[in-house]
Design an enzyme around this catalytic site. Structure first.
Site, PDB file in Angstrom:
ATOM      1  N   HIS A   1      49.891  73.064  63.932  1.00 38.46           N
ATOM      2  CA  HIS A   1      51.180  72.674  63.339  1.00 38.46           C
ATOM      3  C   HIS A   1      51.333  73.187  61.909  1.00 38.46           C
ATOM      4  O   HIS A   1      50.352  73.562  61.254  1.00 38.46           O
ATOM      5  CB  HIS A   1      51.308  71.144  63.334  1.00 38.46           C
ATOM      6  CG  HIS A   1      51.730  70.580  64.651  1.00 38.46           C
ATOM      7  ND1 HIS A   1      50.836  70.334  65.662  1.00 38.46           N
ATOM      8  CD2 HIS A   1      52.953  70.231  65.131  1.00 38.46           C
ATOM      9  CE1 HIS A   1      51.488  69.840  66.712  1.00 38.46           C
ATOM     10  NE2 HIS A   1      52.780  69.775  66.420  1.00 38.46           N
TER      11      HIS A   1
ATOM     12  N   ARG B   1      63.294  67.300  58.325  1.00 36.46           N
ATOM     13  CA  ARG B   1      63.375  68.564  59.071  1.00 36.46           C
ATOM     14  C   ARG B   1      64.006  68.361  60.450  1.00 36.46           C
ATOM     15  O   ARG B   1      64.917  69.087  60.842  1.00 36.46           O
ATOM     16  CB  ARG B   1      61.960  69.176  59.229  1.00 36.46           C
ATOM     17  CG  ARG B   1      61.372  69.683  57.924  1.00 36.46           C
ATOM     18  CD  ARG B   1      59.949  70.183  58.099  1.00 36.46           C
ATOM     19  NE  ARG B   1      59.014  69.089  58.274  1.00 36.46           N
ATOM     20  CZ  ARG B   1      58.369  68.470  57.293  1.00 36.46           C
ATOM     21  NH1 ARG B   1      58.524  68.874  56.048  1.00 36.46           N
ATOM     22  NH2 ARG B   1      57.539  67.469  57.525  1.00 36.46           N
TER      23      ARG B   1
ATOM     24  N   ALA C   1      59.771  59.717  73.106  1.00 34.11           N
ATOM     25  CA  ALA C   1      59.144  60.920  73.682  1.00 34.11           C
ATOM     26  C   ALA C   1      58.272  61.593  72.622  1.00 34.11           C
ATOM     27  O   ALA C   1      58.754  61.899  71.528  1.00 34.11           O
ATOM     28  CB  ALA C   1      60.203  61.889  74.186  1.00 34.11           C
TER      29      ALA C   1
ATOM     30  N   ASP D   1      68.887  58.018  55.614  1.00 38.50           N
ATOM     31  CA  ASP D   1      67.534  58.411  55.211  1.00 38.50           C
ATOM     32  C   ASP D   1      66.971  57.344  54.286  1.00 38.50           C
ATOM     33  O   ASP D   1      67.630  56.308  54.047  1.00 38.50           O
ATOM     34  CB  ASP D   1      67.531  59.809  54.579  1.00 38.50           C
ATOM     35  CG  ASP D   1      66.187  60.513  54.728  1.00 38.50           C
ATOM     36  OD1 ASP D   1      65.262  60.186  53.958  1.00 38.50           O
ATOM     37  OD2 ASP D   1      66.048  61.368  55.634  1.00 38.50           O
TER      38      ASP D   1
ATOM     39  N   THR E   1      51.931  64.775  70.581  1.00 39.66           N
ATOM     40  CA  THR E   1      51.887  65.523  71.846  1.00 39.66           C
ATOM     41  C   THR E   1      50.448  65.657  72.342  1.00 39.66           C
ATOM     42  O   THR E   1      50.163  65.444  73.528  1.00 39.66           O
ATOM     43  CB  THR E   1      52.487  66.931  71.641  1.00 39.66           C
ATOM     44  OG1 THR E   1      53.777  66.777  71.049  1.00 39.66           O
ATOM     45  CG2 THR E   1      52.595  67.694  72.942  1.00 39.66           C
TER      46      THR E   1
ATOM     47  N   GLY F   1      61.761  60.108  68.410  1.00 43.72           N
ATOM     48  CA  GLY F   1      60.836  61.246  68.448  1.00 43.72           C
ATOM     49  C   GLY F   1      59.672  61.054  67.505  1.00 43.72           C
ATOM     50  O   GLY F   1      58.684  61.786  67.572  1.00 43.72           O
ATOM     51  N   THR F   2      59.789  60.075  66.618  1.00 37.28           N
ATOM     52  CA  THR F   2      58.740  59.823  65.633  1.00 37.28           C
ATOM     53  C   THR F   2      57.418  59.511  66.332  1.00 37.28           C
ATOM     54  O   THR F   2      57.411  58.827  67.358  1.00 37.28           O
ATOM     55  CB  THR F   2      59.157  58.628  64.739  1.00 37.28           C
ATOM     56  OG1 THR F   2      60.481  58.874  64.259  1.00 37.28           O
ATOM     57  CG2 THR F   2      58.214  58.452  63.571  1.00 37.28           C
TER      58      THR F   2
ATOM     59  N   LYS G   1      52.968  68.449  58.175  1.00 37.92           N
ATOM     60  CA  LYS G   1      52.870  67.357  59.142  1.00 37.92           C
ATOM     61  C   LYS G   1      51.938  66.258  58.605  1.00 37.92           C
ATOM     62  O   LYS G   1      50.845  66.553  58.119  1.00 37.92           O
ATOM     63  CB  LYS G   1      52.361  67.902  60.477  1.00 37.92           C
ATOM     64  CG  LYS G   1      52.311  66.875  61.574  1.00 37.92           C
ATOM     65  CD  LYS G   1      52.157  67.516  62.939  1.00 37.92           C
ATOM     66  CE  LYS G   1      52.043  66.477  64.042  1.00 37.92           C
ATOM     67  NZ  LYS G   1      53.144  65.531  64.096  1.00 37.92           N
TER      68      LYS G   1
HETATM   69  N1  LIG Z   1      59.178  64.109  69.566  1.00 36.78           N
HETATM   70  C1  LIG Z   1      59.406  65.361  69.140  1.00 36.78           C
HETATM   71  O1  LIG Z   1      59.833  66.236  69.905  1.00 36.78           O
HETATM   72  C2  LIG Z   1      59.143  65.687  67.711  1.00 36.78           C
HETATM   73  C3  LIG Z   1      58.643  64.731  66.897  1.00 36.78           C
HETATM   74  N2  LIG Z   1      58.462  64.975  65.565  1.00 36.78           N
HETATM   75  C4  LIG Z   1      58.036  63.839  64.769  1.00 36.78           C
HETATM   76  O2  LIG Z   1      59.177  63.351  64.059  1.00 36.78           O
HETATM   77  C5  LIG Z   1      58.758  62.764  62.819  1.00 36.78           C
HETATM   78  C6  LIG Z   1      59.546  63.409  61.689  1.00 36.78           C
HETATM   79  O3  LIG Z   1      59.161  64.767  61.568  1.00 36.78           O
HETATM   80  P1  LIG Z   1      59.830  65.715  60.464  1.00 36.78           P
HETATM   81  O4  LIG Z   1      61.307  65.709  60.612  1.00 36.78           O
HETATM   82  O5  LIG Z   1      59.087  66.986  60.501  1.00 36.78           O
HETATM   83  O6  LIG Z   1      59.429  64.909  59.121  1.00 36.78           O
HETATM   84  P2  LIG Z   1      60.189  64.900  57.711  1.00 36.78           P
HETATM   85  O7  LIG Z   1      59.203  64.367  56.734  1.00 36.78           O
HETATM   86  O8  LIG Z   1      60.831  66.216  57.455  1.00 36.78           O
HETATM   87  O9  LIG Z   1      61.372  63.838  57.935  1.00 36.78           O
HETATM   88  C7  LIG Z   1      61.209  62.456  57.946  1.00 36.78           C
HETATM   89  C8  LIG Z   1      62.427  61.874  57.233  1.00 36.78           C
HETATM   90  O10 LIG Z   1      62.443  60.458  57.425  1.00 36.78           O
HETATM   91  C9  LIG Z   1      62.861  59.885  56.204  1.00 36.78           C
HETATM   92  N3  LIG Z   1      62.486  58.474  56.194  1.00 36.78           N
HETATM   93  C10 LIG Z   1      61.285  57.917  55.897  1.00 36.78           C
HETATM   94  N4  LIG Z   1      61.371  56.582  56.017  1.00 36.78           N
HETATM   95  C11 LIG Z   1      62.634  56.294  56.413  1.00 36.78           C
HETATM   96  C12 LIG Z   1      63.324  55.084  56.709  1.00 36.78           C
HETATM   97  N5  LIG Z   1      62.720  53.887  56.608  1.00 36.78           N
HETATM   98  N6  LIG Z   1      64.640  55.160  57.086  1.00 36.78           N
HETATM   99  C13 LIG Z   1      65.261  56.351  57.183  1.00 36.78           C
HETATM  100  N7  LIG Z   1      64.660  57.533  56.890  1.00 36.78           N
HETATM  101  C14 LIG Z   1      63.358  57.494  56.525  1.00 36.78           C
HETATM  102  C15 LIG Z   1      62.186  60.723  55.128  1.00 36.78           C
HETATM  103  O11 LIG Z   1      62.799  60.560  53.869  1.00 36.78           O
HETATM  104  C16 LIG Z   1      62.402  62.115  55.709  1.00 36.78           C
HETATM  105  O12 LIG Z   1      63.639  62.672  55.294  1.00 36.78           O
HETATM  106  C17 LIG Z   1      57.242  62.969  62.772  1.00 36.78           C
HETATM  107  O13 LIG Z   1      56.605  61.796  63.256  1.00 36.78           O
HETATM  108  C18 LIG Z   1      57.011  64.137  63.707  1.00 36.78           C
HETATM  109  O14 LIG Z   1      55.723  64.171  64.239  1.00 36.78           O
HETATM  110  C19 LIG Z   1      58.740  66.192  65.037  1.00 36.78           C
HETATM  111  C20 LIG Z   1      59.209  67.212  65.807  1.00 36.78           C
HETATM  112  C21 LIG Z   1      59.452  67.034  67.228  1.00 36.78           C
HETATM  113  O1  LIG Z   2      55.559  67.030  63.313  1.00 37.88           O
HETATM  114  C1  LIG Z   2      55.957  67.934  64.089  1.00 37.88           C
HETATM  115  O2  LIG Z   2      56.427  69.009  63.685  1.00 37.88           O
HETATM  116  C2  LIG Z   2      55.879  67.686  65.529  1.00 37.88           C
HETATM  117  N1  LIG Z   2      55.555  66.503  65.934  1.00 37.88           N
HETATM  118  C3  LIG Z   2      55.431  66.080  67.280  1.00 37.88           C
HETATM  119  C4  LIG Z   2      53.996  65.733  67.601  1.00 37.88           C
HETATM  120  O3  LIG Z   2      53.294  65.173  66.727  1.00 37.88           O
HETATM  121  O4  LIG Z   2      53.566  65.974  68.730  1.00 37.88           O
HETATM  122  C5  LIG Z   2      56.053  67.041  68.259  1.00 37.88           C
HETATM  123  C6  LIG Z   2      55.849  68.494  67.904  1.00 37.88           C
HETATM  124  O5  LIG Z   2      54.507  68.802  68.091  1.00 37.88           O
HETATM  125  C7  LIG Z   2      56.286  68.753  66.476  1.00 37.88           C
END
Ligand SMILES: NC(=O)C1=CN([C@@H]2O[C@H](COP(=O)(O)OP(=O)(O)OC[C@H]3O[C@@H](n4cnc5c(N)ncnc54)[C@H](O)[C@@H]3O)[C@@H](O)[C@H]2O)C=CC1
Ligand SMILES: O=C(O)C1=N[C@H](C(=O)O)C[C@H](O)C1
Length: 255
Positions: free
Chosen positions: A142, A23, A112, A45, A153, A85-86, A146
């Protein structure tokens, strides 16, 4: 020079995205593609070879807490700057990253918990308010896909609030609970209660609720769309090459 590098317009920063079909990763690919000064050279990915990102100057990681440390190590060892961002960054993990960076002092890493500018401000405001209130609880909400709870955060906010309370000499928040159904009072993060809600229709929301005699203060932030994170991500991508070492949070970049 690889075929990918040859296609990059002069001067554009070469960016690789890990988790590119996720996403957030997909949104980052669109944002990088739409920026004249950046060039998307790799969209990686699960199942793809990380070496596909070897021509990147900056890698952006939005994968999973299980995958991110191996990815970061790979980047640092190859001299590739990283914007992460992970979630899942404990103090121990941050120390591990600092250890890897000690061997590559030329490399910059920005991690971050939230790239939303409003969310960064929400955390700053909460840290500022913390010393004035005897009670504080965090409620994060959320989308139900998730994987982790509480959110990165909320965990980061709890740590900031706990630090401010400790510096102000505040003890534990008052709470007479004696009989508790397990989990009813939320998770305890450094002495701050954190409640995690998951529901269809939500994206990413957080309230920090403060209380003292006769009044409460609620600081709330809402992300309604993942585009909300993109200005912060691009800011970090543009800045990270000039910031060797580890930067945690966007605060220093905003200032
Ligand atoms: N810091 C920020 O502002 C934000 C952080 N996040 C965090 O970002 C992370 C991802 O969130 P989403 O995109 O919603 O999850 P998601 O599940 O939609 O995407 C994760 C992607 O990573 C891929 N993946 C898994 N292992 C991998 C690897 N070894 N190499 C390459 N790709 C791999 C998966 O196949 C998937 O497509 C979460 O930890 C979430 O909490 C999400 C939104 C904002
Ligand atoms: O997984 C999410 O969607 C988000 N993950 C981050 C978190 O765990 O704080 C950032 C935001 O809340 C969205």
């Amino acid at each position: 020079m690889t075929d990918e590098q040859e296609k990059v317009p002069g001067g554009a920063v070469r960016v690789g995205v890990l988790g590119a079909r996720g996403r957030m990763g997909a949104e980052v690919c669109r944002a990088v593609d739409g920026a004249d000064d950046l060039a998307l050279v790799a969209a990686v990915d699960q199942g793809d070879e990380l070496s596909a990102a070897a021509s990147a100057e900056v890698v952006v990681d939005f994968t999973t807490p299980d995958a991110v440390m191996d990815n970061l190590r790979w980047c640092i060892e190859r001299g590739v700057h990283a914007v992460v961002g992970t979630t899942g960054f404990t103090g121990q993990r941050l120390e591990q990253v600092r250890g890897w960076l000690a061997d590559r002092p030329d490399v910059g890493v920005v991690i971050a918990p939230n790239f939303g500018i409003g969310a960064v401000l929400m955390m700053q405001f909460a840290a500022r308010a913390a010393r004035h209130f005897e009670s504080v609880e965090i409620i994060e909400q959320h989308h139900p896909r998730k994987l982790d709870a509480p959110s990165g955060t909320a965990t980061h906010t709890a740590r900031l609030v706990a630090q401010a309370r400790a510096e102000a000499g505040l003890g534990p928040a008052p709470d007479a609970t004696r009989d508790e159904v397990s989990g009813a009072r939320g998770a305890d993060i450094d002495g701050v209660r954190v409640h995690a809600v998951r529901a269809t229709g939500l994206l990413a929301h957080q309230e920090v609720l403060f209380g003292t005699l006769g009044e409460t203060l609620t600081i709330r932030h809402d992300s309604y769309d993942r585009v909300s994170f993109m200005p912060g991500v691009l800011l970090a991508v543009r800045a990270v090459r000039q910031r060797p070492g580890l930067t945690v949070g966007l605060d220093a970049l905003l200032d």
